[in-house]
Design a protein around this motif. Structure first.
Motif, short mmCIF file in Angstrom:
data_model
loop_
_atom_site.label_atom_id
_atom_site.label_comp_id
_atom_site.label_asym_id
_atom_site.label_seq_id
_atom_site.Cartn_x
_atom_site.Cartn_y
_atom_site.Cartn_z
N PHE A 124 -18.00 -0.51 0.09
CA PHE A 124 -16.69 -1.08 0.38
C PHE A 124 -16.12 -0.41 1.63
O PHE A 124 -16.21 0.80 1.77
CB PHE A 124 -15.76 -0.86 -0.81
CG PHE A 124 -14.49 -1.64 -0.73
CD1 PHE A 124 -14.46 -2.97 -1.07
CD2 PHE A 124 -13.32 -1.04 -0.30
CE1 PHE A 124 -13.29 -3.70 -0.98
CE2 PHE A 124 -12.14 -1.76 -0.21
CZ PHE A 124 -12.12 -3.09 -0.56
N PRO A 125 -15.54 -1.18 2.57
CA PRO A 125 -15.02 -0.58 3.80
C PRO A 125 -13.98 0.52 3.50
O PRO A 125 -12.99 0.27 2.82
CB PRO A 125 -14.37 -1.75 4.53
CG PRO A 125 -15.08 -2.94 4.02
CD PRO A 125 -15.45 -2.64 2.60
N THR A 126 -14.23 1.72 4.03
CA THR A 126 -13.39 2.87 3.69
C THR A 126 -11.98 2.73 4.24
O THR A 126 -11.01 3.03 3.55
CB THR A 126 -14.05 4.15 4.25
OG1 THR A 126 -15.39 4.19 3.78
CG2 THR A 126 -13.33 5.39 3.78
N GLY A 127 -11.88 2.24 5.47
CA GLY A 127 -10.56 2.09 6.08
C GLY A 127 -9.68 1.16 5.25
O GLY A 127 -8.49 1.41 5.05
N MET A 128 -10.28 0.08 4.74
CA MET A 128 -9.53 -0.86 3.92
C MET A 128 -9.09 -0.20 2.63
O MET A 128 -7.96 -0.37 2.17
CB MET A 128 -10.41 -2.09 3.64
CG MET A 128 -9.61 -3.35 3.36
SD MET A 128 -10.67 -4.68 2.79
CE MET A 128 -11.40 -5.21 4.31
N LYS A 129 -10.00 0.60 2.02
CA LYS A 129 -9.68 1.29 0.78
C LYS A 129 -8.49 2.23 1.00
O LYS A 129 -7.59 2.30 0.18
CB LYS A 129 -10.90 2.10 0.34
CG LYS A 129 -10.86 2.60 -1.10
CD LYS A 129 -12.19 3.26 -1.44
CE LYS A 129 -12.32 3.55 -2.92
NZ LYS A 129 -13.63 4.07 -3.27
N TRP A 130 -8.50 2.91 2.14
CA TRP A 130 -7.40 3.83 2.44
C TRP A 130 -6.09 3.08 2.63
O TRP A 130 -5.04 3.55 2.22
CB TRP A 130 -7.71 4.63 3.72
CG TRP A 130 -8.73 5.70 3.52
CD1 TRP A 130 -9.53 5.86 2.42
CD2 TRP A 130 -9.06 6.76 4.42
NE1 TRP A 130 -10.34 6.95 2.60
CE2 TRP A 130 -10.07 7.52 3.82
CE3 TRP A 130 -8.60 7.10 5.69
CZ2 TRP A 130 -10.63 8.63 4.43
CZ3 TRP A 130 -9.16 8.21 6.31
CH2 TRP A 130 -10.17 8.97 5.68
N SER A 131 -6.17 1.89 3.25
CA SER A 131 -4.93 1.18 3.52
C SER A 131 -4.34 0.56 2.25
O SER A 131 -3.18 0.20 2.21
CB SER A 131 -5.15 0.09 4.58
OG SER A 131 -6.08 -0.85 4.11
N PHE A 132 -5.17 0.45 1.18
CA PHE A 132 -4.66 -0.06 -0.10
C PHE A 132 -3.84 0.98 -0.84
O PHE A 132 -3.15 0.67 -1.80
CB PHE A 132 -5.81 -0.50 -1.02
CG PHE A 132 -6.47 -1.78 -0.60
CD1 PHE A 132 -5.78 -2.72 0.16
CD2 PHE A 132 -7.77 -2.07 -0.98
CE1 PHE A 132 -6.38 -3.89 0.56
CE2 PHE A 132 -8.39 -3.25 -0.59
CZ PHE A 132 -7.69 -4.16 0.17
N LEU A 133 -3.94 2.26 -0.41
CA LEU A 133 -3.27 3.34 -1.14
C LEU A 133 -1.76 3.10 -1.15
O LEU A 133 -1.12 2.98 -0.11
CB LEU A 133 -3.59 4.68 -0.48
CG LEU A 133 -3.03 5.90 -1.20
CD1 LEU A 133 -3.81 6.17 -2.48
CD2 LEU A 133 -3.09 7.13 -0.31
N ALA A 134 -1.21 3.03 -2.37
CA ALA A 134 0.23 2.86 -2.51
C ALA A 134 0.93 4.14 -2.06
O ALA A 134 0.42 5.23 -2.30
CB ALA A 134 0.57 2.53 -3.96
N LYS A 135 2.06 3.99 -1.39
CA LYS A 135 2.75 5.18 -0.90
C LYS A 135 4.21 5.20 -1.34
O LYS A 135 5.12 5.16 -0.52
CB LYS A 135 2.64 5.26 0.63
CG LYS A 135 1.21 5.56 1.06
CD LYS A 135 1.01 5.59 2.55
CE LYS A 135 -0.43 5.96 2.87
NZ LYS A 135 -0.84 5.72 4.23
N PRO A 136 4.46 5.26 -2.65
CA PRO A 136 5.85 5.32 -3.10
C PRO A 136 6.46 6.68 -2.78
O PRO A 136 5.75 7.68 -2.71
CB PRO A 136 5.75 5.10 -4.61
CG PRO A 136 4.37 5.48 -4.97
CD PRO A 136 3.51 5.33 -3.76
#
Lengths: 327, 446
Positions: free
Chosen positions: B59-71
């Motif tokens: 799975f593309p790592t950059g995409m995985k990182w951008s899915f990280l929720a940042k509340p």
């Protein structure tokens, strides 16, 4: 939110699972469940009997979900389209799940107290094959007495985790859980610790099979020889709304009331379940409603006379001989 | 010679120490990221690089990182999956053992990008000595100020911990890993919610493989675009391949994605051909759970093109004529190998490692192993082949986590490509040599 299940559209609130939506439509489209229990949080998802095919994820993203999903743990989306009984793949997969569940089950129904009100029996009857393809020895465990009232017979267990959730959510201290892994996994009280808690008896009601049984009722009677009666009492520990299983005037056992889906409505305390075995302990409300398809209602339909007349009328219309009249 | 970005320094003596690692250009990415870049810029570089998860799914790592929720007000975690349990895969062990600081450097840079103040390295129980090496390296990094409060005088603080697992295959599944990290039984969670939203202790979490995190270091150093120039199409960069089986030179190789499978097996730079001059029979390209491929299909695709070591080329033709790059556990088998016996070994492993949560995997894996045992005993019938096929089809895709698929795919592929071997044994024309197991059993008993 609008969701379509087997071609029937229904409007449900946000956060509803596919299973709950299907149950709102009715029992014909509701998938069968073994490990899901509406009153227990985070239950479900393990047995895989309720898997359905989502052919349209949502109105915004209409691509189908690649794998079948567990309907009890998947929330609906706006415009979701679900196929359950109309999808041959789902039915085939479910047949596979039933086979897996029955594979290591001893099928000792003739001597099992749960027979007649067993979810696995019903599931096998409705979705399973008549024979098994499994030819190897089945898994066996020793019986374990856990406390005064409950016996654990792991051989029958299908690992639904419901009793673990009861201990987690109803009692303040969980002393039993799952040991080992894979097909050696077992529910254990860890070195056979006694489960001593006011609500511990509920593990019997949530057990879908005969793995956890009531020691005060074991081998007393087949369930279909007893009459279920709804009763209540003033109990400080629980709601006190129970079901008595009677033979004549004798109360053979006390359980929680179960809904249409076989899930306990109100959990009851151990005192109500095990100690109050006299009719004078209870205010009796009346006979319980039991589904006509259940073997329990075999000898006591609620409107028996009416039913008999109906059957006789039909037989007469078909030209059958009246068996009550001798020639 | 192909370019090496991850283990180019592995020949240098004492590279596992901070001093030597630093002298060879170590921790440059931390300096560059913390001093000259914003966290989002690091994520952008990773996105541009086209880096894909090296743990198996790709799975593309950059995409995985951008899915990280940042509340606001909720901590975020980075967890490194070093529970390398796929049979045939041993690249992460090599990397951590030889150059532990490469992982730690990647952890700091990635955590900076994700805004994680705490990170964990979850190492499998069998790698206990590796955990000791990584712990020693972390202690060095703390002493030198690469970890701890206000790294390099910036306001970025970071703590990194090592957690040793109990050695269960299932804890390589990211949600089971998180459960285990929380101190619970390593059972996979039911998704959604995904770890990017509710992971470790209910907080947003990114779980990445060791090699993925280590690859962030060259990406930050050289820039994402430059990294993306290596490789073919969507398979960018370099990949560590754990080569084992009947080859002349087993070991861990760093390849540029895009070399041909034939090159990888036969060139002297890599595996050096099949040992004892035997012929290649089949390969497992990405760890035991990916479908096995017969030699002809391994070298060229069904379309007749040479097969490349890339995510796309290896999965060309789907599972009918293709396989997966997976975790890069490359196992080559020579002409004497019994596919049935090999499959039994794999199936026994998945039966042993099934967590027992959901019924198809719990019961099905054991059933498949028992049927394969019949083939080894010589008591199998032809109908058992169909039964095996039916069982695997009823496990695949019906389970909570991918272990079901991992158990079902090898069975399906072995029957798909080598059905005749099963039939020959069922018809009692051939038998599997199991004397090896007898000797092993005696050894275990003694």
């Amino acid at each position: 939110m609008k969701v379509t299940i087997d071609g029937i559209e229904i409007d449900v609130p946000k956060g509803t699972t596919i299973l709950q939506a299907a149950r709102m439509i009715g029992p014909d489209v509701a998938p069968p469940t073994m490990c899901y229990h509406s009153k227990l949080k985070t239950s479900g998802g393990y047995c895989r009997t309720c898997i359905v095919k989502v052919t349209q994820g949502s109105a915004a993203n209409p691509t189908p979900m690649p794998k079948p999903v567990a309907s009890c743990r998947t929330e609906v989306m706006e415009g979701m389209v679900v196929e359950n009984t109309i999808n041959a793949d789902v039915l085939e997969a479910r047949k596979g799940v039933v086979e897996f569940l029955l594979m290591n089950h001893p099928l000792d129904c003739p001597v099992c107290d749960q027979a007649g009100e067993c979810d696995l029996q019903n599931l096998g009857y409705s979705h399973g094959a008549a024979t098994t393809r499994y030819e190897f020895p089945r898994r066996e465990f020793e019986r374990i007495d856990i406390g005064k009232y409950v016996q654990l017979h792991m051989t029958r267990c299908i690992m639904c985790f419901r009793c673990v959730k009861v201990a987690e959510q109803l009692t303040d201290n969980r002393v039993h859980g799952v040991m080992h892994r894979g097909d050696a996994a077992e529910i254990s009280t860890y070195i056979e610790n006694v489960i001593e808690n006011e609500m511990s008896g509920n593990v019997i009601d949530v057990c879908p099979v005969g793995a956890l049984t009531d020691k005060t009722f074991r081998f007393k009677s087949r369930v279909w020889f007893t009459k279920p009666v709804d009763a209540n009492c003033d109990c400080k520990k629980c709601a006190g709304k129970v079901r008595l299983w009677m033979k004549g005037d004798e109360v053979l056992r006390v359980t929680a009331r179960k809904d249409q889906w076989g899930e306990a409505v109100d959990f009851i305390c151990n005192e109500c379940r095990f100690e109050k075995k006299k009719t004078s302990d209870w205010k009796i409300e009346g006979p319980s409603h039991i589904a006509r398809t259940s073997v329990i209602s075999q000898n006591h339909y609620e409107h028996l006379n009416e039913l008999k007349l109906q059957v006789m009328k039909q037989q007469k219309a078909l030209g059958f001989m009246d068996i009550n009249k001798r020639p | 010679m192909g370019r090496k970005l991850l283990i180019h320094n592995d020949h240098i003596p004492n590279i596992h120490t901070l001093a030597v690692y630093r002298a060879n250009g170590g921790y440059a990415s931390v300096e560059k990221a913390l001093k000259t870049m914003q966290p989002d810029q690091v994520t952008d570089e990773v996105k541009k690089s086209g880096l894909r998860g090296r743990g198996g799914a790709g799975f593309p790592t950059g995409m995985k990182w951008s899915f990280l929720a940042k509340p606001e007000g909720v901590p975020r975690y980075l967890v490194c999956n070093a529970d390398e349990s796929e049979p045939g895969t041993f690249k992460d062990r090599y990397l951590m053992e030889k150059i532990p600081h490469a992982l730690i450097e990647g952890m700091i840079t990635s955590s900076f990008a994700l805004g994680a103040k705490t990170s964990y390295i979850y190492i499998r129980g069998e790698y206990f000595y590796v955990a000791r090496i990584v712990e020693a390296a972390i202690a060095e990094a703390y002493a030198a100020g690469w970890l701890g409060k206000n790294i390099l005088g910036t306001d970025f603080s970071h703590d990194c911990y090592v957690q040793v697992g109990g050695g269960a295959y299932i804890c390589g599944e990211e949600t089971a890993l998180l459960e285990s990290l929380e101190g619970k039984r390593g059972n996979p969670r039911i998704k959604p919610p995904f770890p990017a939203v509710a992971g470790l202790w209910g907080c947003p979490t990114v779980v990445n493989n060791v090699e993925t995190i280590a690859a962030v270091v060259p990406i930050v150093n050289m820039g994402g675009e430059e990294y993306a120039k290596i490789g073919v199409g969507k398979s960018t960069g370099t990949k560590l391949i754990s080569a084992s089986g009947h080859i002349n030179k087993p070991g861990v190789y760093e390849i540029e994605l895009g070399i041909t499978v034939e090159d990888f097996i036969y060139s002297d730079e890599y595996c050096g051909g099949i040992r004892n001059g035997k012929k290649l029979k089949a390969i497992v390209a990405g760890g035991s759970s990916v479908p096995i491929l017969p030699a002809a299909l391994a070298i060229t695709t069904a379309k007749g093109e040479p097969r490349l070591m890339t995510y796309e080329s290896l999965s060309d033709g789907g599972f009918l004529t293709g396989t997966m790059l997976g975790s890069g556990g490359f196992i080559a088998m020579d002409e004497d190998t019994s596919i049935v016996k090999n499959l039994f070994t794999f199936s026994r492993f998945y039966h042993h490692e099934s967590c027992g949560q959901c019924s198809p995997c719990r019961e099905g894996t054991g059933w498949m192993e028992k049927i394969l045992q019949k083939f080894l005993n010589g008591t199998a019938n032809e109908s058992d082949v169909d039964l095996l096929w039916d069982i695997q089809s009823k496990i695949e895709g019906k389970t909570i986590c991918p272990l079901g698929e991992a158990a079902a795919w090898p069975v399906a592929a072995a029957i798909r490509h080598f059905k005749h071997e099963f039939i020959e044994i069922a018809q009692k024309k051939k038998f599997v040599d199991i004397s090896h197991y007898d000797r092993l059993n005696k050894l275990v008993k003694a």
